[in-house]
Design a protein around this motif. Structure first.
Motif, PDB file in Angstrom:
ATOM      1  N   UNK A 161       0.914  -1.414  -0.124  1.00  0.00           N
ATOM      2  CA  UNK A 161      -0.002   0.019   0.116  1.00  0.00           C
ATOM      3  C   UNK A 161       0.821   1.347  -0.143  1.00  0.00           C
ATOM      4  N   UNK A 162       2.040   1.165   0.546  1.00  0.00           N
ATOM      5  CA  UNK A 162       2.949   2.389   0.740  1.00  0.00           C
ATOM      6  C   UNK A 162       4.014   2.425  -0.074  1.00  0.00           C
ATOM      7  N   UNK A 163       4.196   1.453  -0.797  1.00  0.00           N
ATOM      8  CA  UNK A 163       5.392   1.087  -1.863  1.00  0.00           C
ATOM      9  C   UNK A 163       5.037   0.248  -3.067  1.00  0.00           C
ATOM     10  N   UNK A 210      -2.113   7.495   1.264  1.00  0.00           N
ATOM     11  CA  UNK A 210      -2.544   8.541   0.302  1.00  0.00           C
ATOM     12  C   UNK A 210      -1.462   9.224  -0.390  1.00  0.00           C
ATOM     13  N   UNK A 211      -0.439   9.343   0.048  1.00  0.00           N
ATOM     14  CA  UNK A 211       0.793  10.056  -0.685  1.00  0.00           C
ATOM     15  C   UNK A 211       1.463   8.974  -1.597  1.00  0.00           C
ATOM     16  N   UNK A 212       1.364   7.787  -1.353  1.00  0.00           N
ATOM     17  CA  UNK A 212       1.936   6.916  -2.428  1.00  0.00           C
ATOM     18  C   UNK A 212       0.861   6.990  -3.537  1.00  0.00           C
ATOM     19  N   UNK A 256      -7.491   0.180  17.576  1.00  0.00           N
ATOM     20  CA  UNK A 256      -6.740   1.445  17.494  1.00  0.00           C
ATOM     21  C   UNK A 256      -6.337   1.678  15.893  1.00  0.00           C
ATOM     22  N   UNK A 257      -6.012   0.428  15.108  1.00  0.00           N
ATOM     23  CA  UNK A 257      -5.873   0.777  13.721  1.00  0.00           C
ATOM     24  C   UNK A 257      -7.308   1.368  13.036  1.00  0.00           C
ATOM     25  N   UNK A 258      -8.319   0.693  13.485  1.00  0.00           N
ATOM     26  CA  UNK A 258      -9.472   1.237  13.009  1.00  0.00           C
ATOM     27  C   UNK A 258      -9.896   2.491  13.419  1.00  0.00           C
ATOM     28  N   UNK A 259      -9.719   2.868  14.696  1.00  0.00           N
ATOM     29  CA  UNK A 259      -9.893   4.199  15.191  1.00  0.00           C
ATOM     30  C   UNK A 259      -9.214   5.188  14.515  1.00  0.00           C
ATOM     31  N   UNK A 260      -7.795   4.937  14.068  1.00  0.00           N
ATOM     32  CA  UNK A 260      -6.960   5.942  13.298  1.00  0.00           C
ATOM     33  C   UNK A 260      -7.349   6.186  11.877  1.00  0.00           C
ATOM     34  N   UNK A 294      -2.430   0.182   6.695  1.00  0.00           N
ATOM     35  CA  UNK A 294      -1.383   1.035   6.885  1.00  0.00           C
ATOM     36  C   UNK A 294      -1.429   2.209   7.344  1.00  0.00           C
ATOM     37  N   UNK A 295      -0.514   2.953   7.651  1.00  0.00           N
ATOM     38  CA  UNK A 295      -0.650   4.397   7.794  1.00  0.00           C
ATOM     39  C   UNK A 295      -1.440   5.326   6.672  1.00  0.00           C
TER      40      UNK A 295
END
Length: 157
Positions: free
Chosen positions: A22-24, A50-52, A80-84, A44-45
């Motif tokens: 997702x990020x690369x 979004x930046x990728x 925590x992952x879903x809350x973020x 992923x963060x």
């Protein structure tokens, strides 16, 4: 590729699929017209995802994301992952424009019916069922805690 070509009317030489992170993604800068992120943004963060996506999209290209976000970001019963997870916020922070966030309760109802059917099966019937039944139970336990979304946006110019 053939299915996408038929479904979207794209010429075969303009239709490709690639597996990446997702990020690369491994794709070159500004190399694609559209990106779809289906039910995985939360793994992923969000800003990194979004930046990728912004990096690989041509200016004005489009992104479509489906996924879940918490109804209450402070609910300790939601991971925590879903809350973020904030899909629209992450896309906006990465410079996307024309961000449209739509809740999809109809999708959530269909998914719930699917999980209700899956959890009726004996996990020992097939090796894949154990994982599916466990995921179904988790999903049904989270009912009302997550909202189903589709978010679309335009890549930064």
């Amino acid at each position: 590729r053939q299915s996408a070509t038929r479904a979207f009317g794209l010429p075969p030489e303009r239709t490709d699929f690639q597996v990446g992170e997702l990020t690369a993604t491994g794709l070159p800068d500004a190399s694609v017209d559209a990106v779809m992120v289906l039910d995985s943004f939360q793994f992923a963060n969000g800003i990194d995802v979004a930046r990728e996506c912004a990096r690989v999209l041509r200016p004005g290209g489009r992104i479509a994301v489906t996924g879940w976000e918490p109804v209450d970001r402070d609910d300790p019963n939601v991971s925590e992952r879903m809350r973020a997870c904030d899909i629209a916020g992450s896309l906006t922070a990465a410079g996307f424009t024309d961000v449209v966030r739509e809740e999809r309760p109809d999708w959530q109802q269909a998914e719930r019916a699917c999980w209700q059917e899956i959890v009726t099966h004996d996990p020992s019937e097939h090796p894949a069922l154990a994982s599916a039944v466990a995921e179904g139970r988790r999903s049904l336990d989270n009912r009302g805690k997550l909202r189903r979304l589709r978010v679309t946006a335009a890549a930064p110019a």
